[in-house]
Design an enzyme around this catalytic site. Structure first.
Site, short mmCIF file in Angstrom:
data_model
loop_
_atom_site.label_atom_id
_atom_site.label_comp_id
_atom_site.label_asym_id
_atom_site.label_seq_id
_atom_site.Cartn_x
_atom_site.Cartn_y
_atom_site.Cartn_z
N ARG A 1 0.82 -1.20 0.00
CA ARG A 1 0.00 0.00 0.00
C ARG A 1 0.86 1.26 0.00
O ARG A 1 2.07 1.21 0.26
CB ARG A 1 -0.91 0.03 1.23
N THR B 1 11.70 3.21 9.27
CA THR B 1 11.34 2.58 8.00
C THR B 1 11.79 3.43 6.82
O THR B 1 11.57 4.63 6.79
CB THR B 1 9.82 2.37 7.93
N LYS C 1 14.93 -0.15 8.59
CA LYS C 1 14.09 -1.24 8.05
C LYS C 1 13.72 -0.88 6.63
O LYS C 1 13.00 0.09 6.38
CB LYS C 1 12.84 -1.47 8.90
N LYS D 1 11.94 -1.31 3.16
CA LYS D 1 10.75 -1.88 2.55
C LYS D 1 11.05 -2.31 1.10
O LYS D 1 11.55 -1.52 0.29
CB LYS D 1 9.62 -0.85 2.54
N LYS E 1 2.50 -7.01 17.21
CA LYS E 1 1.82 -5.74 16.94
C LYS E 1 0.48 -5.77 17.67
O LYS E 1 -0.30 -6.72 17.49
CB LYS E 1 1.60 -5.53 15.44
N CYS F 1 4.58 -1.66 14.88
CA CYS F 1 3.34 -0.88 14.86
C CYS F 1 2.84 -0.78 13.43
O CYS F 1 3.58 -1.02 12.48
CB CYS F 1 3.56 0.53 15.42
N ASP G 1 10.40 -1.61 16.54
CA ASP G 1 10.07 -1.01 15.25
C ASP G 1 8.88 -0.08 15.50
O ASP G 1 7.79 -0.31 15.01
CB ASP G 1 9.75 -2.11 14.23
N ASP H 1 8.55 3.39 15.00
CA ASP H 1 8.99 4.64 14.40
C ASP H 1 7.85 5.52 13.90
O ASP H 1 8.09 6.60 13.36
CB ASP H 1 9.93 4.36 13.23
#
Length: 355
Positions: free
Chosen positions: A24, A134, A159, A161, A266, A294, A320, A322
């Protein structure tokens, strides 16, 4: 303290940059806030991010879930906490993010009633944490630029993506790795974008160049359990499950199969704090460390995640969280300090947030 009302509101906040994954693109945050009020004037706050592609929930479905549960909770004493939680989780199935938002608000109230910060009520002592950040998926030069900007802000764990194009993913990771100092830790997140065979081939290509990330997160479809085990048996890079784990039952199956190395917790997937704590306890039984992550959330949800991290600091060793740093601004007052990679809990009772 008797629960007298439950209402909902919307938390809207702009992002500094679009948030882009293989699943997304998001340009602005719009979350549900749950506000639980008691007859003594006490108020608890919870939050959940509608993420249809992952949890199947929309803003409308989350509001409807809260309205459905509401009659079973209003009038109960906050001290009857177990009965309240039982009503949340038995009166309607699934709807994990809505339940999480409601649970967070109730835990906020419970800690306030005990005149403690939530992390202390849960048995935690740690107050200072470090999170990754991220790096959204995009063109290679943009991802390199974003990575360098993050390092300049003090982040030492990124991290990345990936997941839309296997060959391009390898090029992205190599380019980012080569542009950074050796002390920068890379975490990879394919968001279900690869097949098991592609995962093995791509990770082997990286490993041959001595690029071994801290982990690869959810490279295959959430229901491809055998695919996870196939990957784990064939690569050096540790494997972390995210979308494959919503419940303790999900995690137990994967852990018993020895299909993963790490568990991602999460709150939006575990339906709140209660099962998140249980999930960390289960992971400890198997000697498996956890990360707490999250959705694209605001300070209320993220704060709850940090309190849980403190309560289970021996097993939740990676953060994670952020999402607050990705926001250009937000309307939440918080005594918790969110300073890029550094997060510090306060001694304020409850979550330490006001909406």
């Amino acid at each position: 303290m008797k629960i007298s009302n439950i209402r909902t509101s919307t938390l809207k906040a702009p992002l500094k940059n679009p948030f882009i994954t293989s699943l997304r693109r998001v340009d602005a945050l719009e979350d549900l806030v749950v506000i639980v009020e008691c007859d003594d004037g006490s108020v608890g706050y919870g939050e959940g991010a509608p993420t249809p592609i992952i949890t199947g929930e929309t803003m409308g479905s989350m509001v409807a879930t809260i309205e459905h549960i509401k009659p079973f909770i209003i009038g109960l004493e906050i001290e009857d906490f177990d009965s309240i939680l039982n009503n949340i989780h038995t009166r309607i199935l699934k709807n994990t993010t809505a339940k999480s938002a409601l649970e967070i608000a109730l835990y906020d109230l419970k800690a306030k009633s005990e005149k403690q910060p939530l992390f202390k009520m849960l048995g935690g002592t740690q107050t200072i944490f470090k999170t990754d950040i991220t790096i959204s998926m995009g063109e290679i030069e943009k991802m390199i630029s974003d990575s360098l900007d993050a390092v300049n802000l003090g982040y030492d764990t990124l991290k990345i993506k990936i997941g839309d194009n296997p060959q391009k993913d390898v090029e992205r990771i190599i380019a980012i790795h080569d542009a950074l100092d050796d002390n920068i830790i890379l975490r990879l997140d394919a968001n279900q974008g690869w097949t098991a065979q592609e995962s093995v081939e791509l990770l082997h290509a990286l490993e041959k160049r001595d690029i071994i990330a801290e982990f690869i997160e959810q490279p295959v479809a959430a229901d491809d359990i055998e695919g996870l085990r196939y990957i784990k048996e064939r690569v050096q890079t540790p494997l972390l499950a995210d979308e494959s784990i919503f419940s303790v039952k999900d995690a137990r199956r994967l852990l018993e199969m020895q299909a993963i190395d790490y568990v991602n917790i999460k709150l939006a997937k575990t339906a709140g704090i209660t099962q998140a704590l249980q999930l960390s306890d289960l992971s400890a039984e198997f000697g498996v460390k956890c990360m707490i992550g999250c959705m694209l959330e605001g300070p209320i949800s993220v704060a709850a995640g940090v309190h849980v991290a403190s309560a289970k600091a021996d097993i939740i060793t990676m953060l994670d969280l952020d999402a607050v740093s990705l926001l250009a601004s937000h309307p939440v007052d918080t005594s918790i300090v969110f300073n890029e990679s550094k997060i510090r809990l306060s001694e304020e009772f409850g979550l330490g947030v006001t909406f």
